[in-house]
Motif scaffolding. Structure first.
Motif, mmCIF file in Angstrom:
data_model
loop_
_atom_site.group_PDB
_atom_site.id
_atom_site.type_symbol
_atom_site.label_atom_id
_atom_site.label_comp_id
_atom_site.label_asym_id
_atom_site.label_seq_id
_atom_site.Cartn_x
_atom_site.Cartn_y
_atom_site.Cartn_z
ATOM 1 N N VAL A 11 0.837 -1.198 0.000
ATOM 2 C CA VAL A 11 0.000 0.000 0.000
ATOM 3 C C VAL A 11 0.873 1.249 0.000
ATOM 4 O O VAL A 11 1.894 1.313 0.686
ATOM 5 C CB VAL A 11 -0.985 0.015 1.185
ATOM 6 N N CYS A 12 0.454 2.217 -0.805
ATOM 7 C CA CYS A 12 1.200 3.462 -0.960
ATOM 8 C C CYS A 12 0.214 4.616 -0.943
ATOM 9 O O CYS A 12 -0.829 4.552 -1.593
ATOM 10 C CB CYS A 12 1.958 3.416 -2.300
ATOM 11 N N GLY A 13 0.550 5.660 -0.211
ATOM 12 C CA GLY A 13 -0.291 6.847 -0.160
ATOM 13 C C GLY A 13 0.055 7.672 1.058
ATOM 14 O O GLY A 13 0.683 7.197 2.003
ATOM 15 N N LYS A 14 -0.353 8.906 1.017
ATOM 16 C CA LYS A 14 -0.090 9.807 2.139
ATOM 17 C C LYS A 14 -0.839 9.350 3.384
ATOM 18 O O LYS A 14 -1.740 8.506 3.318
ATOM 19 C CB LYS A 14 -0.522 11.224 1.764
ATOM 20 N N ALA A 86 4.465 2.117 1.589
ATOM 21 C CA ALA A 86 5.403 1.968 0.466
ATOM 22 C C ALA A 86 5.588 3.331 -0.187
ATOM 23 O O ALA A 86 5.348 3.508 -1.380
ATOM 24 C CB ALA A 86 4.859 0.935 -0.517
ATOM 25 N N ASN A 87 6.038 4.293 0.612
ATOM 26 C CA ASN A 87 6.015 5.690 0.194
ATOM 27 C C ASN A 87 7.340 6.254 -0.295
ATOM 28 O O ASN A 87 7.422 7.418 -0.634
ATOM 29 C CB ASN A 87 5.481 6.550 1.340
ATOM 30 N N THR A 88 8.379 5.434 -0.302
ATOM 31 C CA THR A 88 9.656 5.863 -0.879
ATOM 32 C C THR A 88 10.157 4.748 -1.792
ATOM 33 O O THR A 88 9.791 3.578 -1.636
ATOM 34 C CB THR A 88 10.723 6.148 0.197
ATOM 35 N N ALA A 145 6.581 15.256 3.172
ATOM 36 C CA ALA A 145 7.754 15.739 2.423
ATOM 37 C C ALA A 145 8.630 14.581 1.938
ATOM 38 O O ALA A 145 9.358 14.721 0.955
ATOM 39 C CB ALA A 145 8.573 16.695 3.290
ATOM 40 N N TYR A 146 8.548 13.430 2.599
ATOM 41 C CA TYR A 146 9.327 12.255 2.208
ATOM 42 C C TYR A 146 8.612 11.400 1.155
ATOM 43 O O TYR A 146 9.206 10.493 0.582
ATOM 44 C CB TYR A 146 9.616 11.360 3.427
ATOM 45 N N PHE A 147 7.333 11.660 0.933
ATOM 46 C CA PHE A 147 6.524 10.841 0.028
ATOM 47 C C PHE A 147 6.991 10.979 -1.421
ATOM 48 O O PHE A 147 7.174 12.076 -1.917
ATOM 49 C CB PHE A 147 5.049 11.251 0.132
#
Length: 166
Positions: A11-14, A86-88, A145-147
């Motif tokens: 899963v990826c997302g803010k 899974a943001n980076t 900011a890291y996304f």
């Protein structure tokens, strides 16, 4: 060789885009195991995660333990929903490595949502006390900011979903 009967779901997302809700939905089948990072971190490291460096340290420890475990679950014929953000690109490559070594397919569920939608949902979630992690608006901004949105060339099967305000 890829085993098409099971999948590593990512899963990826803010923050507050709906990753954990989607992860729970994906794990409704008894042959699908849900592993939620926030639950594990809140129980292994209560009151120890107060800054981004704290999170990075504790999350790294958890990933080092979970890597072989998740791979073994996949190789045993189960699907796994890895509810770790899974943001980076680095985290996504770690996840891709697990599915590659296990010989299973992967699916990155990318929830696209604006900051405004996520903050509105975050405020409601924090007020309800329904989540282990209750960041402030400032922490949301700092973490966002890291996304890094996923790219097709990362080797993951990406399923995009636009998230709108309800």
């Amino acid at each position: 060789m890829t085993n098409s009967s099971n999948t590593l779901h990512l899963v990826c997302g803010k923050i507050a885009a709906g990753k954990s809700t989607l992860a729970r939905d994906l794990s409704a089948n008894p042959q699908v195991i849900l592993i939620n990072e926030d639950t594990w971190l809140s129980r292994l490291y209560p009151d120890e995660i107060n800054t981004i460096p704290d999170y990075i340290r504790c999350s790294s420890r958890l990933r080092s333990i979970m890597e072989d475990h998740v791979q073994q679950l996949l190789q045993a014929g189960l699907s796994v929903v890895l509810d770790f953000p899974a943001n980076t690109q680095n985290i996504r490559q770690w996840m891709l490595g697990i599915s590659t070594r296990a010989g299973v397919q992967n699916c990155l569920h990318y929830l696209e949502a604006s900051d405004a939608v996520c903050k509105k949902r975050l405020h409601a979630r924090n007020a309800a006390g329904s989540h282990e992690f209750n960041p402030t608006d400032e922490q949301f901004d700092e973490l966002t900011a890291y996304f890094v949105p996923p790219k097709v060339d990362e080797g993951l099967e990406i399923k995009r979903t636009k998230v709108f305000d309800k």
